[in-house]
Scaffold this active site. Sequence first.
Site, PDB file in Angstrom:
ATOM      1  N   GLU A 181       0.828  -1.207   0.000  1.00  0.00           N
ATOM      2  CA  GLU A 181       0.000   0.000   0.000  1.00  0.00           C
ATOM      3  C   GLU A 181       0.865   1.260   0.000  1.00  0.00           C
ATOM      4  OE1 GLU A 181      -2.461  -0.411   3.424  1.00  0.00           O
ATOM      5  OE2 GLU A 181      -3.819  -1.879   2.494  1.00  0.00           O
ATOM      6  N   SER A 267      18.865  -8.862  -8.605  1.00  0.00           N
ATOM      7  CA  SER A 267      17.673  -8.807  -9.458  1.00  0.00           C
ATOM      8  C   SER A 267      17.687  -9.830 -10.589  1.00  0.00           C
ATOM      9  CB  SER A 267      17.496  -7.399 -10.039  1.00  0.00           C
ATOM     10  OG  SER A 267      17.065  -6.507  -9.050  1.00  0.00           O
ATOM     11  N   HIS A 396       2.953 -10.155  -9.633  1.00  0.00           N
ATOM     12  CA  HIS A 396       4.389 -10.418  -9.629  1.00  0.00           C
ATOM     13  C   HIS A 396       5.126  -9.350  -8.825  1.00  0.00           C
ATOM     14  CE1 HIS A 396       8.401 -11.504 -10.931  1.00  0.00           C
ATOM     15  NE2 HIS A 396       8.603 -10.248 -11.261  1.00  0.00           N
ATOM     16  N   SER A 397       4.774  -8.126  -9.036  1.00  0.00           N
ATOM     17  CA  SER A 397       5.360  -7.002  -8.296  1.00  0.00           C
ATOM     18  C   SER A 397       4.421  -5.816  -8.456  1.00  0.00           C
ATOM     19  CB  SER A 397       6.751  -6.657  -8.834  1.00  0.00           C
ATOM     20  OG  SER A 397       6.652  -6.112 -10.144  1.00  0.00           O
TER      21      SER A 397
END
Length: 504
Positions: A181, A267, A396-397
């Site tokens: 959020e 990453s 996913h993100s």
Amino acid sequence: MNISIWLTRTRRDGGNFVKKIICNNPTFCSYYQSPNSSTSLVHSHLSSSIMRSKDCGFVGKGNFRFLYSSSSFNSSYVVSVGGRRYKATKAGEQLLFEDDNGNNTFEESKGEEFPGGKIFFTSEMNFLPGSSEKRVQCYRVLDENGYHVSSTTMEHVSKEVGLKVYSGMVSLQTMDKYFYEAQRQGRLSFYLTSFGEEAVSLASAAALTSHDLILSQYREPGILLWRGFTVQEFADQCFGNNAGHGKGRQMPVHYGSKNLNFMTISSPLATQLPQAVGVAYSLKMEKKDACVVAYFGDGTTSEGDFHAAMNFAAVMDAPVVFICRNNGWAISTPVTDQFRSDGIVVKGPAYGIQSIRVDGNDALAIYSAVRKARKMAIDEQRPILIEAMTYRVGHHSTSDDSTKYRSIDEIEYWKTMHSPITRLRKWIERKGWWGEKDESELHSDLNNQVKTAIEKAEKALKPQLKYLFRDVYEDLPTNLIEQEKLLRETVERHPQDFPIDVPL
């Protein structure tokens, strides 16, 4: 002594054939003829040559059996069958026969020592199947309602461990909710949740020791929670403040902790896997009572580094446990578009790695399987592959909207029917370890912790500009000194283009 067996077909009386033994000093003895066939047997005066047919060399009408044994010779021998030559390094025996149709086949064979090991021969042309219609079974301890299924291989789970795993899963879920959020509100640049996959990281962490080294992907913050990484440390890293371990030089959710033996996350997919094998091999060389555990998703197995790491680990017998979260989706690509094989578990045996498929939404199954895998990896000094079958309930993100490529009904089904948190809660409640009061107090405490951590991290000072160039080399090289100088000059000329909360 080199010996050749030559098979010469004749068309007399049903197409039987004559076998001739030729050596560099051949001496042939008498011929024997079967009363039921015109086959002639050529005998040589070799001390250990044996010819059989049942007792005499024949099996039924038209079927001829010939056994050649050369145990008295230490030199290699050559057998030529149908124009092919098979060479072995040791004396052995070949049992050949011809059926009624005149087909020559091997009935038995001790095999041949090819590079890599002995291989047995067959006259049948059999291609290995690409995949089996029957899928590999999935190890489970608890069903969806938290009841035990019949299992004799479950590890004992104490009240302390069970409650810590459960509270850790709820903590991770709460943290994901608030941080997600915060990103949507523009307070964070990026975030990635573990919704639906909490059991994989928390339960596996419980099965390990603090000495085991972790190289993970980006859905394993539960391991850090288990090992003592605080909610405040998570918040500091995500907000990139001066208190964060990365000092703002890494993307959010790319955690790391030297003290907790948790390598900083990268990453790019799969880069951690060959590294994990190398670290595991160093533990092997130092004879450490520990292993390396490498985590990754199903999409990672489409990368070359995955295959390189598997082969590297198998050949070097590295004590590493590979744990794949098969959550069904590699961002927007479903597993059905990633591979034709039966998931990930079948890839292990292809490299010579023992493997198991586990219900990734069953915390007790994950705990038991990882605990056993760790013991095998250390005691036997070998790699193990675990495929944890789960589902990515979240996007996913924060850069992804998964409703564009999968239905909301599918997401809701997995969220409600297969929640790993709900399943474990039912089990601890049935054990009498947990109740409504405990649940209410836990959620209240976690909500306060996460909110406070976010507020504090957001107000904390940003790292100084100099840290952009520090902590890589002990002595700063001239090229980085020049880059820092140019950057400071640019900031002075264009101050409006740079954030005011970053101390120079």
